[in-house]
Design a protein around this motif. Sequence first.
Motif, PDB file in Angstrom:
ATOM      1  N   THR A 422       0.986 -11.376   4.976  1.00  0.00           N
ATOM      2  CA  THR A 422       0.109 -10.674   4.659  1.00  0.00           C
ATOM      3  C   THR A 422      -0.718 -10.265   5.932  1.00  0.00           C
ATOM      4  O   THR A 422      -1.547  -9.219   5.978  1.00  0.00           O
ATOM      5  CB  THR A 422      -0.961 -11.192   3.473  1.00  0.00           C
ATOM      6  OG1 THR A 422      -1.515 -12.263   3.979  1.00  0.00           O
ATOM      7  CG2 THR A 422      -0.212 -11.365   2.340  1.00  0.00           C
ATOM      8  N   LYS A 423      -0.672 -10.886   6.931  1.00  0.00           N
ATOM      9  CA  LYS A 423      -1.375 -10.554   8.146  1.00  0.00           C
ATOM     10  C   LYS A 423      -0.375 -10.590   9.621  1.00  0.00           C
ATOM     11  O   LYS A 423      -1.174 -10.105  10.414  1.00  0.00           O
ATOM     12  CB  LYS A 423      -2.237 -11.868   8.541  1.00  0.00           C
ATOM     13  CG  LYS A 423      -1.682 -13.240   8.456  1.00  0.00           C
ATOM     14  CD  LYS A 423      -2.533 -14.463   8.745  1.00  0.00           C
ATOM     15  CE  LYS A 423      -3.492 -14.778   7.514  1.00  0.00           C
ATOM     16  NZ  LYS A 423      -4.151 -15.991   7.841  1.00  0.00           N
ATOM     17  N   ARG A 424       0.931 -10.795   9.483  1.00  0.00           N
ATOM     18  CA  ARG A 424       1.534 -10.472  10.572  1.00  0.00           C
ATOM     19  C   ARG A 424       2.080  -8.931  10.453  1.00  0.00           C
ATOM     20  O   ARG A 424       2.728  -8.565   9.545  1.00  0.00           O
ATOM     21  CB  ARG A 424       2.853 -11.281  10.557  1.00  0.00           C
ATOM     22  CG  ARG A 424       3.890 -11.248  11.650  1.00  0.00           C
ATOM     23  CD  ARG A 424       3.181 -11.239  12.842  1.00  0.00           C
ATOM     24  NE  ARG A 424       4.404 -11.151  13.878  1.00  0.00           N
ATOM     25  CZ  ARG A 424       3.919 -10.720  15.068  1.00  0.00           C
ATOM     26  NH1 ARG A 424       2.985 -10.476  15.848  1.00  0.00           N
ATOM     27  NH2 ARG A 424       5.136 -10.759  16.143  1.00  0.00           N
ATOM     28  N   PHE A 425       1.463  -8.190  11.410  1.00  0.00           N
ATOM     29  CA  PHE A 425       1.789  -6.828  11.630  1.00  0.00           C
ATOM     30  C   PHE A 425       2.930  -6.475  12.606  1.00  0.00           C
ATOM     31  O   PHE A 425       2.588  -6.790  13.838  1.00  0.00           O
ATOM     32  CB  PHE A 425       0.593  -6.051  11.939  1.00  0.00           C
ATOM     33  CG  PHE A 425       0.486  -4.505  11.717  1.00  0.00           C
ATOM     34  CD1 PHE A 425       0.055  -3.926  10.541  1.00  0.00           C
ATOM     35  CD2 PHE A 425       1.066  -3.674  12.652  1.00  0.00           C
ATOM     36  CE1 PHE A 425       0.150  -2.563  10.311  1.00  0.00           C
ATOM     37  CE2 PHE A 425       1.143  -2.263  12.374  1.00  0.00           C
ATOM     38  CZ  PHE A 425       0.575  -1.745  11.246  1.00  0.00           C
ATOM     39  N   LEU A 431       4.327  -7.728   7.536  1.00  0.00           N
ATOM     40  CA  LEU A 431       5.819  -8.298   6.872  1.00  0.00           C
ATOM     41  C   LEU A 431       5.926  -8.023   5.665  1.00  0.00           C
ATOM     42  O   LEU A 431       7.017  -7.800   5.075  1.00  0.00           O
ATOM     43  CB  LEU A 431       5.833  -9.950   7.257  1.00  0.00           C
ATOM     44  CG  LEU A 431       6.014 -10.140   8.866  1.00  0.00           C
ATOM     45  CD1 LEU A 431       6.019 -11.687   8.969  1.00  0.00           C
ATOM     46  CD2 LEU A 431       7.490  -9.694   9.110  1.00  0.00           C
ATOM     47  N   LYS A 432       5.102  -8.209   4.881  1.00  0.00           N
ATOM     48  CA  LYS A 432       5.088  -8.096   3.219  1.00  0.00           C
ATOM     49  C   LYS A 432       5.621  -6.705   2.964  1.00  0.00           C
ATOM     50  O   LYS A 432       6.057  -6.492   1.725  1.00  0.00           O
ATOM     51  CB  LYS A 432       3.799  -8.504   2.511  1.00  0.00           C
ATOM     52  CG  LYS A 432       2.748  -7.359   2.766  1.00  0.00           C
ATOM     53  CD  LYS A 432       1.577  -7.824   2.082  1.00  0.00           C
ATOM     54  CE  LYS A 432       0.303  -6.541   2.153  1.00  0.00           C
ATOM     55  NZ  LYS A 432       0.884  -5.560   1.548  1.00  0.00           N
ATOM     56  N   ASP A 433       5.504  -5.720   3.708  1.00  0.00           N
ATOM     57  CA  ASP A 433       6.001  -4.527   3.585  1.00  0.00           C
ATOM     58  C   ASP A 433       7.273  -4.408   3.961  1.00  0.00           C
ATOM     59  O   ASP A 433       7.792  -2.902   3.841  1.00  0.00           O
ATOM     60  CB  ASP A 433       4.843  -3.464   3.958  1.00  0.00           C
ATOM     61  CG  ASP A 433       3.671  -3.574   3.336  1.00  0.00           C
ATOM     62  OD1 ASP A 433       3.445  -3.701   2.098  1.00  0.00           O
ATOM     63  OD2 ASP A 433       2.630  -3.318   4.125  1.00  0.00           O
ATOM     64  N   HIS A 434       7.969  -5.169   4.571  1.00  0.00           N
ATOM     65  CA  HIS A 434       9.220  -4.921   4.873  1.00  0.00           C
ATOM     66  C   HIS A 434      10.445  -5.383   3.797  1.00  0.00           C
ATOM     67  O   HIS A 434      10.274  -6.394   3.508  1.00  0.00           O
ATOM     68  CB  HIS A 434       9.756  -5.833   6.259  1.00  0.00           C
ATOM     69  CG  HIS A 434       9.007  -5.187   7.423  1.00  0.00           C
ATOM     70  ND1 HIS A 434       9.647  -4.308   8.213  1.00  0.00           N
ATOM     71  CD2 HIS A 434       7.786  -5.428   7.943  1.00  0.00           C
ATOM     72  CE1 HIS A 434       8.925  -3.779   9.073  1.00  0.00           C
ATOM     73  NE2 HIS A 434       7.737  -4.464   9.184  1.00  0.00           N
ATOM     74  N   PRO A 435      11.078  -4.627   3.000  1.00  0.00           N
ATOM     75  CA  PRO A 435      12.082  -5.063   2.228  1.00  0.00           C
ATOM     76  C   PRO A 435      12.954  -6.137   2.323  1.00  0.00           C
ATOM     77  O   PRO A 435      12.981  -7.035   1.635  1.00  0.00           O
ATOM     78  CB  PRO A 435      12.777  -3.748   1.749  1.00  0.00           C
ATOM     79  CG  PRO A 435      11.919  -2.616   2.239  1.00  0.00           C
ATOM     80  CD  PRO A 435      11.175  -3.142   3.722  1.00  0.00           C
ATOM     81  N   LEU A 436      13.461  -6.065   3.642  1.00  0.00           N
ATOM     82  CA  LEU A 436      14.320  -7.120   3.962  1.00  0.00           C
ATOM     83  C   LEU A 436      13.561  -8.464   4.022  1.00  0.00           C
ATOM     84  O   LEU A 436      14.128  -9.408   3.649  1.00  0.00           O
ATOM     85  CB  LEU A 436      15.249  -6.918   5.395  1.00  0.00           C
ATOM     86  CG  LEU A 436      16.159  -7.839   5.674  1.00  0.00           C
ATOM     87  CD1 LEU A 436      17.387  -7.749   4.478  1.00  0.00           C
ATOM     88  CD2 LEU A 436      16.684  -7.324   6.794  1.00  0.00           C
TER      89      LEU A 436
END
Length: 680
Positions: A422-425, A431-436
């Motif tokens: 939730t904090k690594r951009f 990261l939470k928005d990367h499907p893989l």
Amino acid sequence: MKLFLHLKNIYPLEHPSLGKTGSKPSIPHPPCPYYCREMPRLVELTRVYRGVSRVRAVWGTPRAFSTGRLALSNPQRLAQANEVAAMNGETVSFPFSRSLIGTFFQDRPILGNPFLEDVPLQSYLRRHLPPEVLNGVQAELMSFGQRVCNEVDALGRQCEENPPRLQQYNSWGRRVDHIVTCPAWGQLKDISAEEGLVATGYERRYGEWSRLLQISKLYLFSPSAGLFTCPLAMTDGAAKVLESLGASGPLEKPFERLTSRDRKQFWTSGQWMTERKGGSDVAGGTETVAKAQPDGTYRLYGYKWFTSSTNSEMSLTLGRVVDSQGLTTEGSKGLSLFYLPVRDEDGNLNNLEVQRLKDKLGTRQVPTAELLLDGTKAYLISKEGRGVASISGMLTITRIHNAISAASGMRRIINLGREYATKRFVFGKYLKDHPLHMQTLARMEVETRGAFLLVMELARLLGREETGSATELERHLLRLLTPIAKLYTGKQAIAVISEGLECFGGQGYMEDTGLPSMLRDAQVLSIWEGTTNILSLDVLRSLVKSQGQVLQAFFTDIKNKLEVASQNPALAVPVGALSGSLQRLKQFIQISMDRGPDFMELSARDFSYSLARIYMGTLLSSHAAWEGSSSSDVYAAQRWCEQDLCPVSTNEKTCCYNKETFTQDTALVYDSSPQPRGRL
């Protein structure tokens, strides 16, 4: 504008670190506070000064200043920049221009209350505990979870950073063999007593649910505890043995100490079974002998190769009683069980010497030593020759503890990984928005949920067995599932935690983050209390000794659970996969009955894996069928059942367990190796 025009003169446009003529201005990275603060001024200067397209790196590309050797390192030019800045009431500030380390720092993952963050645990308790028990248990776990977060985690880290050391001699040359541990180790012992991490299982405040509470607390405690769970496992196992033997006479005091909540009274216990020749083969490798004394005690003579938590107050150990002719009985029939205090009444070591502390891959927080027993005073607590049978209860407890550590380690790395996501951009989004990335975490989550439910099922069965509530079917299940849970979750933990380290990139490999120690410590879970192969053979022994009753209980329990789960249409696919795999398992068993013991030994590992996967899939489906379950519970069951649930059947079709396989395997392993060629 004057400042920017002056900077244009300070930074020659042909400098290789700056942008090429005609390139577009670099857009600063949104999450960086520095860039967000300076962006409006940069945009305004860009609008006024049309040549800015040729100066792309002033704020937009920090790499241009990372070496500290560019224009601002020139005192004359820096003075010029400061002079112009002062005229405009400004200061010169560039990334990397002062400290050389930049202005961006990645936030570390934060550990929250592990109970509040564990939805599967909360859901399981709501499903199984009676209302009058649930409220008290939830309140205790919530409070303890906060203590883990606020206090225990830091103490565990201190134990990792300050491993035990052996002081063999005092300043005047006298041998003392003092194992020095850090203060945090003692504080963890105090917390363990206060929280009843052993006592809860024997007080039985909640009857058959007491073990469930105890194991839930250990599950929250384990990843933060600096491996103090190791002495707790052996302490719990020793208390189980003493309770089963009556806990009277010389055993009354140690039992009270092992199960005390008083930090001043609480003892931990060692478990000194392994010798140089033995390993898991205690029957063939135990050389320690016991000589009877006139007062009814015994003196032990031997060498213990692995003694974990060596600084405990007591230990249980195996030895061979010497008869009147000075002879001993070989094999398991010659082994008896002894209780020994580590120190005598004066505080001196009980005629034993600490030869050295082991240098281990992981679990460095726990003192593990080689010991010489040279007339160590001990008490015979089993019938002579019944030592192996007497420690069966201890093995059940310590193997369950092993599975607890495995499941909790997986849960911890996932909790940290998902918080970090939730904090690594990176690459334009979190990261939470990367499907893989989320697919990887989801696969780890499915494995963890399966392991968790298996551990909780063992806790439930153990509680019922100890309070006399267990049915015959449940007692058989406890016997079969204990080695299965230990062997399978140990392997799961290594894979999941290793995958979890990748979620942090290079930081997952840095020791000062505390993350690598999780993987090093996890490696012991597939070794301690029996390796995967040893436990697989133990599964086969349970079939033989029970004359197949444990396996019949396995099939019956799964059938009953799947009948209920089949009522939920969303579980049709996993229930079908489990039913089909169960049928394949039955067919394999029929085939194996005609093939002999060698066939079953070669298949033991895959057979145990098949039992584990089918049963864990059944538990996931059963939980998903509960009316209080969520869509995530259903999804977890579906994903679990996508794998090969019965690998032993799959591999049997490729002739993996035939008589020729052993010869071919050996030839393959030693191919082109000159050493063993003459022995093949």
